[in-house]
Each structure stands twice: as C-alpha cells, then as structure tokens.
Design an enzyme around this catalytic site. Structure first.
Site, PDB file in Angstrom:
ATOM      1  N   HIS A  61       0.825  -1.189   0.000  1.00  0.00           N
ATOM      2  CA  HIS A  61       0.000   0.000   0.000  1.00  0.00           C
ATOM      3  C   HIS A  61       0.871   1.256   0.000  1.00  0.00           C
ATOM      4  CE1 HIS A  61      -3.783  -2.152   1.825  1.00  0.00           C
ATOM      5  NE2 HIS A  61      -3.394  -2.655   0.671  1.00  0.00           N
ATOM      6  N   GLU A  63       0.941   3.855   1.925  1.00  0.00           N
ATOM      7  CA  GLU A  63       1.494   4.282   3.206  1.00  0.00           C
ATOM      8  C   GLU A  63       2.804   3.557   3.518  1.00  0.00           C
ATOM      9  OE1 GLU A  63      -3.046   3.946   4.018  1.00  0.00           O
ATOM     10  OE2 GLU A  63      -1.593   3.194   2.550  1.00  0.00           O
ATOM     11  N   LEU A 216      -8.256  -4.787 -27.914  1.00  0.00           N
ATOM     12  CA  LEU A 216      -8.659  -4.060 -26.707  1.00  0.00           C
ATOM     13  C   LEU A 216      -7.508  -3.869 -25.733  1.00  0.00           C
ATOM     14  CD1 LEU A 216     -12.214  -5.579 -26.023  1.00  0.00           C
ATOM     15  CD2 LEU A 216     -11.621  -3.534 -27.334  1.00  0.00           C
ATOM     16  N   SER A 311     -23.581  -0.276 -29.923  1.00  0.00           N
ATOM     17  CA  SER A 311     -24.709   0.585 -29.650  1.00  0.00           C
ATOM     18  C   SER A 311     -25.746  -0.088 -28.754  1.00  0.00           C
ATOM     19  CB  SER A 311     -25.362   1.009 -30.969  1.00  0.00           C
ATOM     20  OG  SER A 311     -26.409   1.910 -30.734  1.00  0.00           O
ATOM     21  N   ASP A 312     -26.041  -1.362 -28.992  1.00  0.00           N
ATOM     22  CA  ASP A 312     -27.062  -2.066 -28.192  1.00  0.00           C
ATOM     23  C   ASP A 312     -26.626  -2.184 -26.730  1.00  0.00           C
ATOM     24  OD1 ASP A 312     -28.609  -2.365 -30.436  1.00  0.00           O
ATOM     25  OD2 ASP A 312     -28.055  -4.455 -30.797  1.00  0.00           O
ATOM     26  N   LEU A 313     -25.351  -2.513 -26.515  1.00  0.00           N
ATOM     27  CA  LEU A 313     -24.854  -2.632 -25.139  1.00  0.00           C
ATOM     28  C   LEU A 313     -24.891  -1.280 -24.447  1.00  0.00           C
ATOM     29  CD1 LEU A 313     -23.517  -4.207 -22.841  1.00  0.00           C
ATOM     30  CD2 LEU A 313     -21.309  -3.828 -23.962  1.00  0.00           C
ATOM     31  N   GLU A 315     -26.863   1.269 -25.096  1.00  0.00           N
ATOM     32  CA  GLU A 315     -28.260   1.622 -24.815  1.00  0.00           C
ATOM     33  C   GLU A 315     -28.799   0.830 -23.627  1.00  0.00           C
ATOM     34  OE1 GLU A 315     -31.095   3.785 -24.713  1.00  0.00           O
ATOM     35  OE2 GLU A 315     -30.344   4.051 -26.754  1.00  0.00           O
ATOM     36  N   ALA A 316     -28.456  -0.435 -23.546  1.00  0.00           N
ATOM     37  CA  ALA A 316     -28.932  -1.267 -22.439  1.00  0.00           C
ATOM     38  C   ALA A 316     -28.390  -0.769 -21.104  1.00  0.00           C
ATOM     39  CB  ALA A 316     -28.516  -2.718 -22.669  1.00  0.00           C
TER      40      ALA A 316
END
EC number: 3.5.4.26
Length: 378
Positions: A61, A63, A216, A311-313, A315-316
């Site tokens: 971490h 710290e 990706l 587009s569909d994903l 919009e959903a």
C-alpha cells in the site's frame, strides 16, 4: 471534516498525495490507487521525506511505501494519505494503521474515510486511540475523483462504468458489417488509449467482438503493460476461438459474461483456451442480466470498466441506469446511410433533458470534440 488543525500547507501536501494516487490508476486492482506523502519539519521549513503510490497489483500500500522511504525521518512527522489507512488484523502483513504507529508518525491527515466495511473508520479510530492526531476531509473532493472506482464498487456493489462513444456528424458510431471504421481523428484515438490505460477492464458486446475482432489492449508506445482486462458480453458464447481476444487470453485476461443458453461445448472450449467464463442469469429480454453480470465482476475485484461498444450494449446500460460517466467524442466525419446509429439516449444526454447527468469537461482533441458527462449523486 473532523476536528483538528488544518492549514494551507495541509491542503498543498494533500494535493501532492492526490497526484501521487493518480499515477497507478487501473494498475492496482483489486485495491484502489492511493497516494501518500510523509512531511517533517526541517531547518528551512517542512520537507517531504517519503512518497508512495499503491504498487501494481495492489500491494504494498501507498502508506508502507512512503514510510519505508522516510525511514527514521518519519518519527514525529505528518502523513498525508488520500484514503483512510487499513486496519485489518490476522494477515501476514499487519494493516497500515499499525505500520504508521510503529513508524512513530505524530499526525495523520486523510482525505476520505474508506467505505470498505473491513475498514470504515477503524483505521482512524486505532490511530486516535494511540494518541495520533487525525484530521479527516482535507482535499476530499479532489481525492474522491481518483478513488471513484473504489467508492462505486464498495457502495453500489459493482464496478464504476464509463461509457466511451465516438459519434459522427450524422449520428453514427460505425458502419454495418465493416470493421473498425474510423470516426474520429488520430489525436482522439490516442486519447481513447489513455482512457483504456486508466481503467481495470474494457467491455464490448459480442457484435463488436465478431465484426471488429479487436485486441482491446493499450497500444501507446511504452504503455503496453497498462492494458486492462477484456470483457465480452456474449449470452450464447459465440466468441470465436481464433479471435484475437481468445488467442491473447494468456497474456491479458478475458472475461466472458454468458448464460446457460450457451452451448456447453462452446463454454468448455473457451475455458480451455484461457477465457474466464462468468455465468450470469438471463434477463427477461433473453440477454445477459447486466446487473448480475456487473455484480459478478465486482466480486472478481474489478473496480472500473470502460465500455467501448456497441450501440445495443451502450443503450442497455444507459436504460438500466448503470453508467456513471460518459466520454462522448463528436467528429465532423460523415458515415452515411449504411451507418450504425448511436444510442437514442444520447439525444437526451446532450440536450440536457436527461437530468441524470451533467457535463463536467469540454475540450478539443485534434479535430474532434470531447464532452465528459458524470452521473449526478455518484
């Protein structure tokens, strides 16, 4: 803000801690990217003797890194940290609150209490009980922007969802059946790569995966190691075994959100190829139940997701109120009648009729415009 002495110097050093915390965005899951700065009184005024950012993979971490750099100079000093120090017991490495006490820190200034139920004020309480002065709330708003992924995951039980869309002048996001149609210019596409590097995962629908066969990954020179995990929403497990995503699953993780409607043979073949299969209930419309799917991703320790298509994903997710931020690129390109229309919800977003979002940033990137919208109340 809790009681305690707060000065302009406190705000300045917290600003430095916030900048430290942003250095490893997208690289520390399942933990948030926290920044820490150790400051002690010197002969010529305050001096920074230790700096830390949560390490890649979440540990050590921030710290502990800052305290290790400070060494004995930490005794009697002030620690500035963007999130409440953890206080978990019973692990091979004690919590950061214990490390702070061992280092002899006299004063701790934090920006935010940790909403994680394993901490949730216990770290601050442990420090106060040991006589350390604790001040909470300095730079809270600035720190929360960098910790938004962690806060969404802890408070809402799902990753923070960022929707990225590039829309042409005639309202299209691509061309039907044609892979990787450029909508924006080179500068905007490079900026989109930066957005990828700052999240924990990138998500696409199976339609985009089939048409574009994307990697990706982050393709900016020198930043290949910042590539996030990849997620495909694919209710029938149609992702091809020969796709770039599957062939690279051994190098960069691929998670497939699918349902029991998917053929068992496809699931087993994808699993054998290294794809992580995430079984999700089917929604009434026959697609993946997105709420349950995002909950499953949160359990896997994924705090943030950049949604890139299609587009569909999009919009959903907007319709289900599962989008926390929208990065909307607008270009002067014209796609034409064969184009894929942008989600209908964007009209309300841009006109302001959708009162859920407000624009927080507008800028020119090369020849294109970027407007960033954030969900109110999150």
């Amino acid at each position: 803000m809790s009681a305690g002495r707060v000065s302009d110097l406190d705000r300045r050093f917290m600003d430095a801690a916030v900048r430290m915390g942003r250095r490893h965005l997208g690289l520390t899951r399942p933990n948030p990217s926290v920044g820490a700065v150790v400051v002690r009184a010197g002969p010529d005024g305050p001096e920074v003797v230790g700096r830390g950012t949560t390490a890649h993979g979440g540990r050590p971490h921030a710290e502990r890194i800052a305290l290790a750099e400070a060494g004995e100079r930490a005794r009697g000093a002030t620690l500035y940290v963007t999130l409440e120090p953890c206080s978990q017991h019973g692990k091979p490495t004690p919590g950061c609150a214990e490390a702070i006490l061992e280092a002899g820190i006299a004063r701790v200034v934090t920006a935010q209490e940790d909403p994680d139920s394993r901490v949730a004020g216990r770290g601050h309480a442990m420090l106060r009980a040991a006589g350390v002065e604790v001040v909470v709330g300095v730079g809270a708003a600035e720190a929360e922007r960098g910790l938004a992924n962690h806060f969404t995951r802890m408070r809402r039980g799902r990753p923070r969802m960022i929707l990225k869309l590039a829309v042409s002048a005639d309202g299209m996001i691509g061309r039907r059946g044609v892979a990787k149609v450029p909508v924006t210019g080179d500068a905007a596409r490079a900026y989109a790569q930066v957005l990828r590097s700052e999240v924990d995962a990138v998500m696409v629908g199976i339609g985009t995966a089939l048409v574009d066969d994307p990697d990706l990954t982050v393709r900016l020179p020198g930043m290949e190691g910042a590539s996030p995990a990849r997620i495909v929403v694919d209710s029938h497990a149609r992702l091809p075994l020969e796709s770039r995503l599957v062939r690279s699953a051994g190098q960069v993780p691929v998670h497939l959100l699918t349902t029991e409607k998917a053929p068992r043979s496809r699931i087993e073949a994808l699993r054998a190829a290294g794809v992580d299969i995430v079984m999700v209930p089917m929604a009434p419309d026959g697609h993946v139940d997105l709420v349950k799917g995002l909950t499953s991703l949160s359990w896997k320790g994924i705090p943030s997701v950049l949604v890139e298509g299609g587009s569909d994903l999009a919009e959903a997710l907007l319709s289900a109120d599962l989008v926390d931020e929208v990065a909307l690129f607008r270009s002067s390109a014209v796609i034409g009648a064969s184009g894929v229309a942008a989600p209908a919800s964007l009209e309300g977003l841009e006109s302001g009729r959708d009162g859920r979002y407000q624009p927080i940033d507008r800028r020119r990137i090369g020849e294109d415009r970027l407007v960033t919208y954030r969900r109110l109340g999150r």
